[in-house]
Every structure is written in structure tokens, then in C-alpha cells.
Motif scaffolding. Structure first.
Motif, PDB file in Angstrom:
ATOM      1  N   VAL A 168       0.846  -1.202   0.000  1.00  0.00           N
ATOM      2  CA  VAL A 168       0.000   0.000   0.000  1.00  0.00           C
ATOM      3  C   VAL A 168       0.878   1.246   0.000  1.00  0.00           C
ATOM      4  N   GLN A 169       1.958   1.232   0.774  1.00  0.00           N
ATOM      5  CA  GLN A 169       2.844   2.383   0.828  1.00  0.00           C
ATOM      6  C   GLN A 169       3.533   2.587  -0.516  1.00  0.00           C
ATOM      7  N   ALA A 170       3.906   1.515  -1.189  1.00  0.00           N
ATOM      8  CA  ALA A 170       4.557   1.642  -2.487  1.00  0.00           C
ATOM      9  C   ALA A 170       3.598   2.229  -3.524  1.00  0.00           C
ATOM     10  N   ASP A 171       2.317   1.907  -3.419  1.00  0.00           N
ATOM     11  CA  ASP A 171       1.335   2.435  -4.353  1.00  0.00           C
ATOM     12  C   ASP A 171       1.053   3.914  -4.124  1.00  0.00           C
ATOM     13  N   THR A 172       1.187   4.371  -2.890  1.00  0.00           N
ATOM     14  CA  THR A 172       0.837   5.750  -2.567  1.00  0.00           C
ATOM     15  C   THR A 172       2.046   6.666  -2.415  1.00  0.00           C
ATOM     16  N   LYS A 173       3.260   6.126  -2.508  1.00  0.00           N
ATOM     17  CA  LYS A 173       4.448   6.959  -2.369  1.00  0.00           C
ATOM     18  C   LYS A 173       4.556   7.874  -3.575  1.00  0.00           C
ATOM     19  N   ARG A 174       4.798   9.148  -3.294  1.00  0.00           N
ATOM     20  CA  ARG A 174       4.833  10.149  -4.362  1.00  0.00           C
ATOM     21  C   ARG A 174       6.282  10.553  -4.616  1.00  0.00           C
ATOM     22  N   TYR A 175       6.582  10.766  -5.881  1.00  0.00           N
ATOM     23  CA  TYR A 175       7.898  11.206  -6.306  1.00  0.00           C
ATOM     24  C   TYR A 175       7.749  12.594  -6.911  1.00  0.00           C
ATOM     25  N   CYS A 176       8.607  13.502  -6.483  1.00  0.00           N
ATOM     26  CA  CYS A 176       8.519  14.882  -6.933  1.00  0.00           C
ATOM     27  C   CYS A 176       9.675  15.195  -7.882  1.00  0.00           C
ATOM     28  N   VAL A 177       9.364  15.923  -8.937  1.00  0.00           N
ATOM     29  CA  VAL A 177      10.351  16.352  -9.920  1.00  0.00           C
ATOM     30  C   VAL A 177      10.273  17.867 -10.027  1.00  0.00           C
ATOM     31  N   VAL A 178      11.434  18.504  -9.960  1.00  0.00           N
ATOM     32  CA  VAL A 178      11.518  19.954 -10.060  1.00  0.00           C
ATOM     33  C   VAL A 178      11.996  20.298 -11.461  1.00  0.00           C
TER      34      VAL A 178
ATOM     35  N   LEU B  13      11.462  30.985 -11.230  1.00  0.00           N
ATOM     36  CA  LEU B  13      10.761  30.061 -10.354  1.00  0.00           C
ATOM     37  C   LEU B  13      10.752  28.649 -10.928  1.00  0.00           C
ATOM     38  N   ALA B  14      11.042  27.691 -10.080  1.00  0.00           N
ATOM     39  CA  ALA B  14      11.004  26.292 -10.489  1.00  0.00           C
ATOM     40  C   ALA B  14       9.620  25.730 -10.187  1.00  0.00           C
ATOM     41  N   LYS B  15       9.218  24.747 -10.954  1.00  0.00           N
ATOM     42  CA  LYS B  15       7.910  24.133 -10.761  1.00  0.00           C
ATOM     43  C   LYS B  15       8.123  22.722 -10.228  1.00  0.00           C
ATOM     44  N   LYS B  16       7.452  22.403  -9.144  1.00  0.00           N
ATOM     45  CA  LYS B  16       7.571  21.101  -8.513  1.00  0.00           C
ATOM     46  C   LYS B  16       6.291  20.302  -8.779  1.00  0.00           C
ATOM     47  N   THR B  17       6.451  19.111  -9.367  1.00  0.00           N
ATOM     48  CA  THR B  17       5.317  18.256  -9.680  1.00  0.00           C
ATOM     49  C   THR B  17       5.500  16.934  -8.950  1.00  0.00           C
ATOM     50  N   CYS B  18       4.482  16.521  -8.197  1.00  0.00           N
ATOM     51  CA  CYS B  18       4.548  15.277  -7.440  1.00  0.00           C
ATOM     52  C   CYS B  18       3.445  14.327  -7.904  1.00  0.00           C
ATOM     53  N   LYS B  19       3.826  13.084  -8.196  1.00  0.00           N
ATOM     54  CA  LYS B  19       2.887  12.047  -8.618  1.00  0.00           C
ATOM     55  C   LYS B  19       3.390  10.705  -8.113  1.00  0.00           C
ATOM     56  N   THR B  20       2.517   9.715  -8.137  1.00  0.00           N
ATOM     57  CA  THR B  20       2.951   8.366  -7.816  1.00  0.00           C
ATOM     58  C   THR B  20       3.749   7.822  -8.998  1.00  0.00           C
ATOM     59  N   ARG B  21       4.496   6.754  -8.763  1.00  0.00           N
ATOM     60  CA  ARG B  21       5.321   6.182  -9.837  1.00  0.00           C
ATOM     61  C   ARG B  21       4.447   5.724 -11.005  1.00  0.00           C
ATOM     62  N   ALA B  22       3.314   5.099 -10.686  1.00  0.00           N
ATOM     63  CA  ALA B  22       2.410   4.625 -11.736  1.00  0.00           C
ATOM     64  C   ALA B  22       1.872   5.797 -12.560  1.00  0.00           C
ATOM     65  N   ASP B  23       1.559   6.911 -11.919  1.00  0.00           N
ATOM     66  CA  ASP B  23       1.077   8.089 -12.639  1.00  0.00           C
ATOM     67  C   ASP B  23       2.158   8.662 -13.557  1.00  0.00           C
ATOM     68  N   TRP B  24       3.418   8.716 -13.060  1.00  0.00           N
ATOM     69  CA  TRP B  24       4.507   9.218 -13.901  1.00  0.00           C
ATOM     70  C   TRP B  24       4.650   8.361 -15.149  1.00  0.00           C
ATOM     71  N   ILE B  25       4.617   7.042 -14.975  1.00  0.00           N
ATOM     72  CA  ILE B  25       4.803   6.145 -16.119  1.00  0.00           C
ATOM     73  C   ILE B  25       3.638   6.258 -17.089  1.00  0.00           C
ATOM     74  N   ALA B  26       2.415   6.307 -16.561  1.00  0.00           N
ATOM     75  CA  ALA B  26       1.234   6.343 -17.421  1.00  0.00           C
ATOM     76  C   ALA B  26       1.088   7.671 -18.154  1.00  0.00           C
ATOM     77  N   GLN B  27       1.309   8.782 -17.479  1.00  0.00           N
ATOM     78  CA  GLN B  27       1.042  10.092 -18.061  1.00  0.00           C
ATOM     79  C   GLN B  27       2.230  10.684 -18.818  1.00  0.00           C
ATOM     80  N   GLU B  28       3.433  10.503 -18.303  1.00  0.00           N
ATOM     81  CA  GLU B  28       4.607  11.168 -18.869  1.00  0.00           C
ATOM     82  C   GLU B  28       5.590  10.204 -19.522  1.00  0.00           C
TER      83      GLU B  28
END
Length: 81
Positions: free
Chosen positions: A39-49, A57-72
Motif C-alpha cells: 500500500v505504501q509503495a502504491d501511494t508513495k509520491r515522487y517529486c520532480v523539479v 521560479l522552479a515548478k515542482k510536480t509530485c505524482k505516484t510512480r504509476a502516474d509518472w509512467i502512465a502520463q509522462e
């Protein structure tokens, strides 16, 4: 100002001690560590600046690993090239 700093420090100490006091010391029979890790692995968020050209100004985007792979199509755990 000194009262504010003292009050803020006291609230941080109390807030950090509250979860430790609320924990149950007896292990629960229904709790399974494998499920909790999954459950923790599914909900852990990774942030990219990211820095945009022409902006200070830098933009910080945080998503789960699955979201990063699926969307980006980007794996945040893959080694950089």
C-alpha cells in the motif's frame, strides 16, 4: 517574537510526541507487513523539479510512480542517462 518562537517550538514537540504515545504496543494479529509495504509503495509520491526558460521560479510536480509512467512515460526510479 520570543513568545511566538517558544509557542511554535512547544507545538512541534507536542505534535511529534503525540503519534508515539498513540501507538499500540501490542502487535495486531490482522496487520500484515507485506500488505502495508504494498500500500505504501502504491501511494508513495515522487517529486520532480523543472525549471522553465525565462523564469526564476522552479515548478515542482509530485505524482505516484504509476502516474509518472502512465502520463509522462517517465520512470522516476530509473537511473539518469
Amino acid at each position: 517574537m520570543r513568545k511566538f518562537i517558544t509557542a511554535a517550538a512547544a507545538s512541534l514537540i507536542i505534535a511529534s510526541a503525540a503519534p508515539a504515545m498513540a501507538r499500540d504496543t501490542a502487535p495486531s494479529a490482522s496487520a500484515q507487513p507485506d500488505d502495508a509495504a504494498a500500500v505504501q509503495a502504491d501511494t508513495k509520491r515522487y517529486c520532480v523539479v523543472t525549471k522553465t526558460t525565462g523564469s526564476r521560479l522552479a515548478k515542482k510536480t509530485c505524482k505516484t510512480r504509476a502516474d509518472w509512467i502512465a502520463q509522462e512515460n517517465f520512470d522516476p526510479l530509473a537511473p539518469e542517462r
